[in-house]
Design a protein around this motif. Structure first.
Motif, PDB file in Angstrom:
ATOM      1  N   ASP A 116     -84.992  20.340  87.030  1.00 41.83           N
ATOM      2  CA  ASP A 116     -85.252  19.112  86.274  1.00 41.83           C
ATOM      3  C   ASP A 116     -85.324  17.882  87.175  1.00 41.83           C
ATOM      4  N   PHE A 117     -85.490  18.088  88.493  1.00 38.80           N
ATOM      5  CA  PHE A 117     -85.538  16.948  89.412  1.00 38.80           C
ATOM      6  C   PHE A 117     -86.722  16.052  89.078  1.00 38.80           C
ATOM      7  N   ALA A 118     -86.484  14.741  89.076  1.00 37.56           N
ATOM      8  CA  ALA A 118     -87.542  13.775  88.811  1.00 37.56           C
ATOM      9  C   ALA A 118     -87.148  12.444  89.441  1.00 37.56           C
ATOM     10  N   PRO A 119     -88.111  11.618  89.844  1.00 40.93           N
ATOM     11  CA  PRO A 119     -87.783  10.297  90.386  1.00 40.93           C
ATOM     12  C   PRO A 119     -86.995   9.472  89.374  1.00 40.93           C
ATOM     13  N   SER A 120     -85.979   8.766  89.834  1.00 41.11           N
ATOM     14  CA  SER A 120     -85.191   7.913  88.934  1.00 41.11           C
ATOM     15  C   SER A 120     -84.486   6.842  89.751  1.00 41.11           C
ATOM     16  N   ALA A 121     -84.283   5.688  89.125  1.00 38.35           N
ATOM     17  CA  ALA A 121     -83.608   4.573  89.787  1.00 38.35           C
ATOM     18  C   ALA A 121     -82.672   3.911  88.803  1.00 38.35           C
ATOM     19  N   ASP A 122     -81.383   3.877  89.139  1.00 36.56           N
ATOM     20  CA  ASP A 122     -80.399   3.216  88.297  1.00 36.56           C
ATOM     21  C   ASP A 122     -79.417   2.460  89.187  1.00 36.56           C
ATOM     22  N   ALA A 123     -78.589   1.635  88.577  1.00 34.34           N
ATOM     23  CA  ALA A 123     -77.667   0.782  89.334  1.00 34.34           C
ATOM     24  C   ALA A 123     -76.639   1.609  90.106  1.00 34.34           C
ATOM     25  N   GLU A 124     -76.201   2.718  89.515  1.00 34.13           N
ATOM     26  CA  GLU A 124     -75.185   3.535  90.196  1.00 34.13           C
ATOM     27  C   GLU A 124     -75.729   4.102  91.505  1.00 34.13           C
ATOM     28  N   THR A 125     -76.963   4.595  91.461  1.00 32.08           N
ATOM     29  CA  THR A 125     -77.557   5.125  92.682  1.00 32.08           C
ATOM     30  C   THR A 125     -77.908   3.998  93.646  1.00 32.08           C
ATOM     31  N   ALA A 126     -78.173   2.806  93.119  1.00 32.03           N
ATOM     32  CA  ALA A 126     -78.445   1.655  93.984  1.00 32.03           C
ATOM     33  C   ALA A 126     -77.230   1.329  94.847  1.00 32.03           C
ATOM     34  N   VAL A 127     -76.015   1.630  94.362  1.00 34.15           N
ATOM     35  CA  VAL A 127     -74.809   1.452  95.172  1.00 34.15           C
ATOM     36  C   VAL A 127     -74.895   2.323  96.412  1.00 34.15           C
ATOM     37  N   LEU A 128     -75.266   3.581  96.199  1.00 26.21           N
ATOM     38  CA  LEU A 128     -75.419   4.506  97.319  1.00 26.21           C
ATOM     39  C   LEU A 128     -76.521   4.046  98.265  1.00 26.21           C
ATOM     40  N   TYR A 129     -77.652   3.673  97.700  1.00 26.58           N
ATOM     41  CA  TYR A 129     -78.795   3.288  98.535  1.00 26.58           C
ATOM     42  C   TYR A 129     -78.476   2.046  99.358  1.00 26.58           C
ATOM     43  N   GLN A 130     -77.890   1.046  98.711  1.00 30.71           N
ATOM     44  CA  GLN A 130     -77.600  -0.207  99.407  1.00 30.71           C
ATOM     45  C   GLN A 130     -76.621   0.016 100.552  1.00 30.71           C
ATOM     46  N   GLY A 149     -84.351  -1.333 104.144  1.00 32.85           N
ATOM     47  CA  GLY A 149     -84.702  -2.365 103.191  1.00 32.85           C
ATOM     48  C   GLY A 149     -85.185  -1.777 101.879  1.00 32.85           C
ATOM     49  N   GLY A 150     -85.959  -2.538 101.156  1.00 35.95           N
ATOM     50  CA  GLY A 150     -86.500  -2.084  99.878  1.00 35.95           C
ATOM     51  C   GLY A 150     -87.676  -2.968  99.501  1.00 35.95           C
ATOM     52  N   PRO A 151     -88.302  -2.738  98.355  1.00 32.60           N
ATOM     53  CA  PRO A 151     -89.436  -3.573  97.944  1.00 32.60           C
ATOM     54  C   PRO A 151     -89.059  -5.060  97.892  1.00 32.60           C
ATOM     55  N   GLY A 152     -89.659  -5.852  98.765  1.00 30.12           N
ATOM     56  CA  GLY A 152     -89.386  -7.285  98.795  1.00 30.12           C
ATOM     57  C   GLY A 152     -88.079  -7.658  99.475  1.00 30.12           C
ATOM     58  N   VAL A 153     -87.352  -6.683 100.029  1.00 23.56           N
ATOM     59  CA  VAL A 153     -86.063  -6.953 100.681  1.00 23.56           C
ATOM     60  C   VAL A 153     -86.100  -6.409 102.108  1.00 23.56           C
ATOM     61  N   ALA A 154     -85.820  -7.282 103.077  1.00 26.06           N
ATOM     62  CA  ALA A 154     -85.873  -6.884 104.481  1.00 26.06           C
ATOM     63  C   ALA A 154     -84.628  -6.080 104.855  1.00 26.06           C
ATOM     64  N   PRO A 155     -84.738  -5.212 105.849  1.00 25.97           N
ATOM     65  CA  PRO A 155     -83.547  -4.511 106.349  1.00 25.97           C
ATOM     66  C   PRO A 155     -82.651  -5.472 107.115  1.00 25.97           C
ATOM     67  N   GLY A 156     -81.510  -4.977 107.575  1.00 30.14           N
ATOM     68  CA  GLY A 156     -80.585  -5.803 108.338  1.00 30.14           C
ATOM     69  C   GLY A 156     -81.190  -6.214 109.672  1.00 30.14           C
ATOM     70  N   VAL A 188     -88.764   1.522 114.808  1.00 28.39           N
ATOM     71  CA  VAL A 188     -88.247   0.740 113.682  1.00 28.39           C
ATOM     72  C   VAL A 188     -88.173   1.646 112.452  1.00 28.39           C
ATOM     73  N   PRO A 189     -87.038   1.644 111.728  1.00 29.46           N
ATOM     74  CA  PRO A 189     -86.945   2.466 110.512  1.00 29.46           C
ATOM     75  C   PRO A 189     -88.032   2.064 109.511  1.00 29.46           C
ATOM     76  N   PRO A 190     -88.787   3.014 108.992  1.00 28.84           N
ATOM     77  CA  PRO A 190     -89.898   2.674 108.097  1.00 28.84           C
ATOM     78  C   PRO A 190     -89.410   2.305 106.707  1.00 28.84           C
ATOM     79  N   PRO A 191     -90.173   1.499 105.954  1.00 28.91           N
ATOM     80  CA  PRO A 191     -89.831   1.224 104.555  1.00 28.91           C
ATOM     81  C   PRO A 191     -89.997   2.496 103.727  1.00 28.91           C
ATOM     82  N   LEU A 192     -88.979   2.839 102.964  1.00 27.00           N
ATOM     83  CA  LEU A 192     -88.981   4.125 102.268  1.00 27.00           C
ATOM     84  C   LEU A 192     -89.929   4.146 101.072  1.00 27.00           C
ATOM     85  N   ALA A 193     -90.341   2.974 100.594  1.00 24.24           N
ATOM     86  CA  ALA A 193     -91.348   2.964  99.526  1.00 24.24           C
ATOM     87  C   ALA A 193     -92.648   3.570 100.037  1.00 24.24           C
ATOM     88  N   GLY A 194     -92.946   3.357 101.315  1.00 21.82           N
ATOM     89  CA  GLY A 194     -94.137   3.968 101.902  1.00 21.82           C
ATOM     90  C   GLY A 194     -93.924   5.424 102.229  1.00 21.82           C
TER      91      GLY A 194
END
Length: 305
Positions: free
Chosen positions: A65-79, A87-94, A103-109
């Motif tokens: 049942d794996f499928a793309p998903s984005a929620d605040a709880e997982t955002a804790v892990l990602y951040q 980084g993320g969409p519209g947000v630069a890395p450190g 250079v670490p690539p943007p994961l959206a790409g």
């Protein structure tokens, strides 16, 4: 025979010249992170890397049942674990990530070019000499799957949506950590080989000399080749499996003045690490305890007879 030696000499010289040419034209002698690889060399490295990872990732098993998903709880892990470098969409890395090479690539790409299996492979295994760490042993499989689902969902997130998730994650409570030490820890049942892997994944070798782990010569912490056979752990705890697990799990709780940090090791992981240390050198009086155990078993058999 003479002709064979001539062929061998020509082959050896050819390889030597090719190696020197690759070293020179590939600019392997330039170690500065300010200078990038030549374009042709970078393309070759990427081709080999992607081919190998694509083959390895075939063995990755994802839930049905794996499928793309984005929620605040997982955002804790990602951040906490990914956003600082990628980084993320519209947000630069450190800031530090901007000076890394490569250079670490943007994961959206990345999520648009790689399968979910490959993304999970990268999260679990990391990549040598790239700055990408392996999260195996520090995140659970469920957490790595959540991150995989989050990364695969990044291309569908707008910068506004992503920033809202991150803002919610910043104010969310931290994930609970299992730090309870069981009353009895059977280190004998620990997996020593996994303990060796975990010691590498938690960077123990960066401060300690540890047999079986490769690294630079260090003089920060003590040599651990005889850690299992010492009478005391860190000079404050008698050397027992329970105390060894307690020390590895949270050193500052045992000795507030210690320079050894809390690395977030769970009791189960600490039991594996302790098993490896005791495999390198048996604990004090181990032979005596084994003899006493054998004697007790013989007495039990005699009493039953």
């Amino acid at each position: 025979m003479k002709r064979l030696w001539q062929y061998a000499l020509v082959a050896g010289l050819t390889l030597a010249i090719a190696g020197l040419g690759l070293f020179g034209f590939g600019e392997f002698w330039r170690l500065s992170a300010i200078r990038q690889h030549p374009g042709w060399l970078y393309t070759g490295i990427v081709f080999v890397r992607d081919t190998i990872i694509e083959l390895d990732a075939d063995d990755v098993e994802l839930p049905e049942d794996f499928a793309p998903s984005a929620d605040a709880e997982t955002a804790v892990l990602y951040q906490a674990n990914c956003g600082q470098c990628h980084g993320g969409p519209g947000v630069a890395p450190g800031e530090f990530a901007l000076g890394m090479m490569p250079v670490p690539p943007p994961l959206a790409g990345v999520a648009q070019e790689r399968s979910a299996k490959e993304i999970f492979w990268f999260i679990r295994n990391g990549l040598k000499m790239s700055g990408m760490p392996a999260w195996e042993g520090r995140l659970s499989r469920a957490q790595m799957l959540d991150l995989t689902a989050f990364v695969t969902a990044l291309p569908s997130l707008s910068p506004v949506e992503y920033k809202e998730l991150v803002a919610g994650a910043t104010n969310s409570p931290q994930l609970p950590r299992d730090t309870d030490i069981p009353a009895r820890v059977n280190v004998a049942l620990g997996d020593a080989e996994r303990g060796r892997l975990l010691m590498r994944l938690h960077a123990c070798r960066s401060c300690h000399e540890i047999p079986g782990l490769v690294g630079a010569e260090v003089h920060v912490g003590p040599d651990l080749s005889e850690a299992g056979s010492r009478r005391y752990i860190a000079g404050v705890l008698r050397n027992t499996p329970q105390n060894m697990v307690q020390w590895i799990t949270n050193p500052p709780a045992v000795d507030p003045l210690t320079a050894m940090p809390d690395l977030g090791v769970t009791p189960a992981q600490a039991a594996d690490m302790a098993a490896y240390l005791y495999q390198l050198s048996p604990p004090p009086n181990a032979s005596k305890r084994a003899e006493e155990g054998d004697q007790k078993r013989r007495e039990d058999v005699g009493n039953r007879d």
